[in-house]
Design a protein around this motif. Structure first.
Motif, PDB file in Angstrom:
ATOM      1  N   ILE A 111      -1.381   1.989  -5.316  1.00 49.38           N
ATOM      2  CA  ILE A 111      -0.886   3.319  -5.072  1.00 49.38           C
ATOM      3  C   ILE A 111      -2.198   4.151  -4.918  1.00 49.38           C
ATOM      4  O   ILE A 111      -3.251   4.212  -5.841  1.00 49.38           O
ATOM      5  CB  ILE A 111      -0.361   3.779  -6.373  1.00 49.38           C
ATOM      6  N   ALA A 112      -2.464   4.654  -3.695  1.00 52.21           N
ATOM      7  CA  ALA A 112      -3.722   5.249  -3.321  1.00 52.21           C
ATOM      8  C   ALA A 112      -3.581   6.506  -2.895  1.00 52.21           C
ATOM      9  O   ALA A 112      -3.979   7.013  -1.787  1.00 52.21           O
ATOM     10  CB  ALA A 112      -4.388   4.262  -2.089  1.00 52.21           C
ATOM     11  N   GLY A 113      -2.695   7.345  -3.739  1.00 55.37           N
ATOM     12  CA  GLY A 113      -2.578   8.806  -3.479  1.00 55.37           C
ATOM     13  C   GLY A 113      -3.539   9.518  -3.785  1.00 55.37           C
ATOM     14  O   GLY A 113      -3.561  10.802  -4.143  1.00 55.37           O
ATOM     15  N   HIS A 114      -4.816   9.184  -3.868  1.00 56.72           N
ATOM     16  CA  HIS A 114      -5.924   9.881  -4.185  1.00 56.72           C
ATOM     17  C   HIS A 114      -7.043  10.004  -2.966  1.00 56.72           C
ATOM     18  O   HIS A 114      -8.106  10.470  -3.265  1.00 56.72           O
ATOM     19  CB  HIS A 114      -6.868   9.083  -5.314  1.00 56.72           C
ATOM     20  N   GLY A 115      -6.269  10.334  -1.956  1.00 56.77           N
ATOM     21  CA  GLY A 115      -7.066  10.339  -0.654  1.00 56.77           C
ATOM     22  C   GLY A 115      -7.414  11.856  -0.417  1.00 56.77           C
ATOM     23  O   GLY A 115      -8.584  12.022   0.445  1.00 56.77           O
ATOM     24  N   GLY A 116      -7.065  12.723  -1.216  1.00 63.42           N
ATOM     25  CA  GLY A 116      -7.545  14.412  -0.924  1.00 63.42           C
ATOM     26  C   GLY A 116      -6.792  15.192  -1.927  1.00 63.42           C
ATOM     27  O   GLY A 116      -7.872  16.126  -2.183  1.00 63.42           O
ATOM     28  N   VAL A 117      -5.643  15.322  -1.816  1.00 58.57           N
ATOM     29  CA  VAL A 117      -5.000  16.251  -2.788  1.00 58.57           C
ATOM     30  C   VAL A 117      -5.505  16.022  -4.309  1.00 58.57           C
ATOM     31  O   VAL A 117      -5.510  15.013  -4.752  1.00 58.57           O
ATOM     32  CB  VAL A 117      -3.386  16.193  -2.579  1.00 58.57           C
ATOM     33  N   ARG A 118      -5.517  17.169  -4.677  1.00 61.89           N
ATOM     34  CA  ARG A 118      -5.865  17.115  -6.353  1.00 61.89           C
ATOM     35  C   ARG A 118      -5.200  16.222  -7.237  1.00 61.89           C
ATOM     36  O   ARG A 118      -3.856  15.963  -6.984  1.00 61.89           O
ATOM     37  CB  ARG A 118      -5.870  18.329  -6.984  1.00 61.89           C
ATOM     38  N   MET A 119      -5.681  15.544  -8.246  1.00 62.81           N
ATOM     39  CA  MET A 119      -5.053  14.589  -9.053  1.00 62.81           C
ATOM     40  C   MET A 119      -3.855  15.207  -9.757  1.00 62.81           C
ATOM     41  O   MET A 119      -3.849  16.181 -10.178  1.00 62.81           O
ATOM     42  CB  MET A 119      -6.056  13.961  -9.903  1.00 62.81           C
ATOM     43  N   ASP A 120      -2.910  14.188 -10.223  1.00 66.25           N
ATOM     44  CA  ASP A 120      -1.747  14.561 -11.040  1.00 66.25           C
ATOM     45  C   ASP A 120      -2.164  15.253 -12.273  1.00 66.25           C
ATOM     46  O   ASP A 120      -3.303  14.598 -12.918  1.00 66.25           O
ATOM     47  CB  ASP A 120      -0.914  13.478 -11.240  1.00 66.25           C
ATOM     48  N   ALA A 121      -1.537  15.997 -12.848  1.00 70.54           N
ATOM     49  CA  ALA A 121      -1.874  16.586 -14.127  1.00 70.54           C
ATOM     50  C   ALA A 121      -1.583  15.683 -15.311  1.00 70.54           C
ATOM     51  O   ALA A 121      -1.856  15.471 -16.361  1.00 70.54           O
ATOM     52  CB  ALA A 121      -1.195  17.834 -14.445  1.00 70.54           C
ATOM     53  N   ASP A 122      -0.294  14.891 -14.831  1.00 73.56           N
ATOM     54  CA  ASP A 122       0.376  13.882 -15.593  1.00 73.56           C
ATOM     55  C   ASP A 122       0.318  12.511 -15.238  1.00 73.56           C
ATOM     56  O   ASP A 122      -0.080  12.268 -13.979  1.00 73.56           O
ATOM     57  CB  ASP A 122       1.850  14.300 -15.960  1.00 73.56           C
ATOM     58  N   GLY A 123       0.610  11.523 -16.166  1.00 73.38           N
ATOM     59  CA  GLY A 123       0.784  10.073 -15.389  1.00 73.38           C
ATOM     60  C   GLY A 123       0.036   9.358 -16.592  1.00 73.38           C
ATOM     61  O   GLY A 123      -0.328   9.800 -17.619  1.00 73.38           O
ATOM     62  N   LEU A 124      -0.225   7.998 -16.381  1.00 73.08           N
ATOM     63  CA  LEU A 124      -0.941   7.177 -17.173  1.00 73.08           C
ATOM     64  C   LEU A 124      -2.179   7.497 -17.594  1.00 73.08           C
ATOM     65  O   LEU A 124      -2.737   7.392 -18.909  1.00 73.08           O
ATOM     66  CB  LEU A 124      -0.755   5.720 -16.709  1.00 73.08           C
ATOM     67  N   LEU A 140       0.825  -1.163  -0.019  1.00 64.47           N
ATOM     68  CA  LEU A 140      -0.054   0.075  -0.098  1.00 64.47           C
ATOM     69  C   LEU A 140       0.852   1.366  -0.119  1.00 64.47           C
ATOM     70  O   LEU A 140       1.679   1.537   0.951  1.00 64.47           O
ATOM     71  CB  LEU A 140      -0.823   0.087   1.259  1.00 64.47           C
ATOM     72  N   SER A 141       0.666   1.926  -0.828  1.00 62.87           N
ATOM     73  CA  SER A 141       1.489   3.136  -1.118  1.00 62.87           C
ATOM     74  C   SER A 141       0.623   4.489  -1.659  1.00 62.87           C
ATOM     75  O   SER A 141      -0.489   4.456  -1.685  1.00 62.87           O
ATOM     76  CB  SER A 141       2.756   2.872  -1.916  1.00 62.87           C
ATOM     77  N   GLY A 142       1.490   5.511  -1.540  1.00 59.80           N
ATOM     78  CA  GLY A 142       0.895   6.820  -2.167  1.00 59.80           C
ATOM     79  C   GLY A 142       1.864   7.459  -3.073  1.00 59.80           C
ATOM     80  O   GLY A 142       2.342   6.908  -4.109  1.00 59.80           O
ATOM     81  N   HIS A 143       2.172   8.929  -2.873  1.00 57.13           N
ATOM     82  CA  HIS A 143       2.948   9.843  -3.565  1.00 57.13           C
ATOM     83  C   HIS A 143       2.387  10.213  -4.871  1.00 57.13           C
ATOM     84  O   HIS A 143       2.344  11.488  -4.965  1.00 57.13           O
ATOM     85  CB  HIS A 143       4.170   9.199  -3.723  1.00 57.13           C
ATOM     86  N   GLN A 144       1.921   9.129  -5.826  1.00 59.34           N
ATOM     87  CA  GLN A 144       1.476   9.667  -6.793  1.00 59.34           C
ATOM     88  C   GLN A 144      -0.382  10.053  -6.805  1.00 59.34           C
ATOM     89  O   GLN A 144      -0.897   9.327  -6.050  1.00 59.34           O
ATOM     90  CB  GLN A 144       1.597   8.579  -7.919  1.00 59.34           C
ATOM     91  N   HIS A 145      -0.568  11.216  -7.318  1.00 59.20           N
ATOM     92  CA  HIS A 145      -1.963  11.758  -6.790  1.00 59.20           C
ATOM     93  C   HIS A 145      -3.065  10.881  -7.913  1.00 59.20           C
ATOM     94  O   HIS A 145      -3.548  11.803  -8.795  1.00 59.20           O
ATOM     95  CB  HIS A 145      -2.025  13.079  -6.860  1.00 59.20           C
ATOM     96  N   LEU A 146      -3.229   9.545  -7.616  1.00 61.80           N
ATOM     97  CA  LEU A 146      -4.072   9.098  -8.650  1.00 61.80           C
ATOM     98  C   LEU A 146      -4.264   7.611  -7.788  1.00 61.80           C
ATOM     99  O   LEU A 146      -3.653   7.506  -6.816  1.00 61.80           O
ATOM    100  CB  LEU A 146      -3.569   8.671  -9.903  1.00 61.80           C
ATOM    101  N   TYR A 147      -5.175   7.003  -8.186  1.00 63.89           N
ATOM    102  CA  TYR A 147      -5.254   5.497  -7.784  1.00 63.89           C
ATOM    103  C   TYR A 147      -4.776   4.560  -8.870  1.00 63.89           C
ATOM    104  O   TYR A 147      -4.902   4.627 -10.173  1.00 63.89           O
ATOM    105  CB  TYR A 147      -6.908   5.027  -7.476  1.00 63.89           C
ATOM    106  N   GLN A 148      -3.818   3.584  -8.543  1.00 62.23           N
ATOM    107  CA  GLN A 148      -3.305   2.423  -9.559  1.00 62.23           C
ATOM    108  C   GLN A 148      -3.158   1.103  -8.714  1.00 62.23           C
ATOM    109  O   GLN A 148      -2.589   1.160  -7.697  1.00 62.23           O
ATOM    110  CB  GLN A 148      -2.199   3.184 -10.125  1.00 62.23           C
ATOM    111  N   HIS A 149      -3.736   0.206  -9.401  1.00 57.98           N
ATOM    112  CA  HIS A 149      -3.531  -1.196  -8.957  1.00 57.98           C
ATOM    113  C   HIS A 149      -2.790  -1.846  -9.979  1.00 57.98           C
ATOM    114  O   HIS A 149      -2.917  -1.914 -11.215  1.00 57.98           O
ATOM    115  CB  HIS A 149      -4.806  -1.701  -8.701  1.00 57.98           C
ATOM    116  N   LEU A 150      -1.558  -2.459  -9.618  1.00 58.27           N
ATOM    117  CA  LEU A 150      -0.430  -3.266 -10.323  1.00 58.27           C
ATOM    118  C   LEU A 150      -0.632  -4.736  -9.686  1.00 58.27           C
ATOM    119  O   LEU A 150       0.097  -4.718  -8.598  1.00 58.27           O
ATOM    120  CB  LEU A 150       0.986  -2.683 -10.482  1.00 58.27           C
ATOM    121  N   SER A 151      -1.026  -5.597 -10.498  1.00 61.07           N
ATOM    122  CA  SER A 151      -0.972  -7.000 -10.211  1.00 61.07           C
ATOM    123  C   SER A 151       0.246  -7.430 -10.650  1.00 61.07           C
ATOM    124  O   SER A 151       0.434  -7.679 -11.953  1.00 61.07           O
ATOM    125  CB  SER A 151      -1.970  -7.764 -10.584  1.00 61.07           C
TER     126      SER A 151
END
Length: 535
Positions: free
Chosen positions: A444-457, A417-428
């Motif tokens: 990656i559960a960095g979607h807990g409050g701060v606004r989403m990343d502008a870039d990323g997948l 369970l991690s964060g840092h990137q401001h989105l939700y992502q599950h990698l199996s």
């Protein structure tokens, strides 16, 4: 006892907030925190929670060891010698007299008055079914923000005790995980600074058509309370408020003031903090540098014996906390104890040089890692077609720790369970050479409050629905110690948190269910390839 590693020892640490002058604390370029004033003339319990501690030697479950933490405000010039046990205050469920961790200061009355508050701690009786703080024979009314309670009763300093742990879900356990829960706000209407959001708007309805401009932490807290969790995990980055270059570089240290901790975490998350014990992780926003927020985090949530940035080296960055673990199990004994590791990756250079993943990476798979920086991710950051799969130092630290089981995968964590990137992502994750039977799931559960990343997948799907499912190959790049890794990936640019239910039959020993701020946020199946750089 936790260890602190110091870089460039002998150079001054950034001054903790209680050591700053009034002129420094009153930096007029900093927006005033939007919180109610405390009772400046009376004794007030400002916050309370139950904090999970490392398992001691010879610990036998099912519940982890916890302690009571609470924050007291005393009338000015009336702080007693025993600041954590003033006249009229009693603790329910404590097994020993309270002790003092730190003294913090904040501003009130439109930034014209400074108040001080004491952070206190007390050991708890494992048999206590209820814990709390009483004033004059009644559970103390808690400092709170009425906005966060709507039609709910005002809170008091009372919550379930250690004896309740593991008994809320028959034959199982429930946990909540969230990360990067703070609010990236600033006063005024300039929304150009790193995806500004309005911290005063706490429901999606408050910003019709643009719910990602609002701040969902309080909504997450109430929804999580309704799930009856046994414990709460946080992946770090609690505090973002006011991101602007001139402020970050001001050197005022004002970012650690107590009222901002109330604004961004202690008040909006208060319903959840009163529902279940907390294991707090540390993110890069909680390092001790002047422009970051480590002083406040260590005073409030730091490990036993470490409550300030003292000794943390030049710029305050040279602090690394030991990884630690606790075990959890259902109260009825229906499932074996399971290990949760809390890993300090806040400073990834020290994560690598200190080997913070080494102990969590020892043989055995029945374990869950909580670490701010993900061990791998699948994102694009406009790097000319090169996929960015994670912080290089953090990747190296993970790869080194898991090197002993490169051939078998039998020391991989079941679940990360991690964060840092401001989105939700599950990698199996699977390895081509090991087949699908050996799998590690990274959320990656960095979607807990701060606004989403502008870039990323999700960026190239952002104008569609913000969701994407795809398959990727990490061939030729080292992930979990191997160069033949692949992943099924699901990702979403949408606010939420994770609900974990212990299930021995589930992959990784837990069912992991995303809970969303907006009701209809389905994840897409992993189909097609992630490996084509978006146009």
């Amino acid at each position: 006892m936790q260890k602190i590693v110091t870089l460039l020892a002998g150079l001054a640490c950034a001054a903790p907030l209680w050591a700053q002058t009034s002129e420094e604390a009153a930096d007029k370029t900093v927006p005033i925190a939007h919180v109610p004033d405390p009772d400046l003339d009376g004794l007030q319990v400002m916050a309370m929670w139950q904090q999970i501690l490392p398992d001691p030697a010879q610990h036998s479950g099912p519940a982890p060891v916890t302690e009571l933490r609470y924050v007291l405000h005393h009338p000015k010039d009336k702080v007693p010698d025993d600041a954590c046990r003033p006249d009229g205050l009693t603790l329910v469920g404590a097994s020993a007299a309270p002790g003092q961790r730190a003294t913090l200061s904040g501003w009130a009355d439109n930034r014209t008055q400074i108040y001080e508050a004491t952070v206190c701690t007390a050991a708890l009786d494992p048999a206590a079914a209820e814990i709390g703080v009483m004033l004059n024979g009644s559970y103390a009314a808690l400092y709170h923000d009425p906005r966060f309670y709507d039609d709910q009763p005002a809170p008091v300093a009372r919550m379930p005790g250690p004896a309740v742990f593991g008994s809320r879900t028959p034959g199982g356990l429930r946990a909540v995980f969230l990360s990067d829960s703070g609010c990236r706000g600033q006063d005024g209407t300039d929304r150009s600074s790193r995806f500004w959001q309005d911290c005063s708007k706490i429901t999606p309805e408050a910003e019709p058509g643009n719910p990602d401009w609002t701040w969902p932490l309080n909504a997450h807290s109430w929804d999580a309370v309704a799930q009856a969790p046994d414990f709460v995990l946080h992946g770090g980055d609690y505090h973002y408020y006011f991101e602007k270059e001139s402020y970050w570089q001001s050197g005022k240290g004002a970012t650690a003031r107590l009222e901002y901790w109330f604004q961004e975490f202690l008040l909006p998350a208060q319903p959840l903090l009163l529902a279940a014990p907390l294991a707090p992780g540390r993110g890069n926003h909680e390092v001790c540098a002047t422009a970051w927020f480590g002083a406040g985090w260590l005073a409030l949530f730091g490990p036993t014996g470490i409550a300030s940035c003292d000794g943390s080296g030049a710029w305050g960055l040279g602090m690394s906390l030991d990884s630690w673990s606790f075990t959890v199990a259902p109260r009825d004994g229906s499932l074996a104890p399971y290990t949760v590791w809390m890993i300090d990756s806040a400073n990834t250079f020290l994560a690598k040089t200190r080997g913070v993943y080494d102990a969590p990476g020892t043989t055995g798979r029945d374990k869950l890692w909580v670490t701010h920086y993900p061990p791998v991710k699948n994102e694009y950051y406009n790097l000319g077609g090169r996929r960015h799969i994670g912080d290089e130092s953090n990747l190296a630290a993970v790869n080194a720790a898991l090197g002993e089981c490169t051939d078998s995968g039998d020391c991989w964590p079941d679940l990360v369970l991690s964060g840092h990137q401001h989105l939700y992502q599950h990698l199996s994750l699977t390895a081509v050479g090991l087949g699908d039977a050996v799998r590690s799931d990274v959320h990656i559960a960095g979607h807990g409050g701060v606004r989403m990343d502008a870039d990323g997948l999700p960026a190239f799907a952002r104008n569609e629905d913000g969701l994407r499912g795809c398959k990727t190959s990490f061939a030729g790049r080292t992930v979990l110690g191997r160069t033949d890794m692949a992943a099924e990936t699901q990702t979403a640019s949408a606010y939420g948190y994770l609900l974990l239910t212990r299930d021995a039959a589930a992959a990784g020993g837990w069912q992991v269910m995303p809970r969303w701020y907006l009701a209809a946020t389905p994840l897409q199946d992993a189909a097609g390839s992630c490996d084509v750089f978006p146009k």
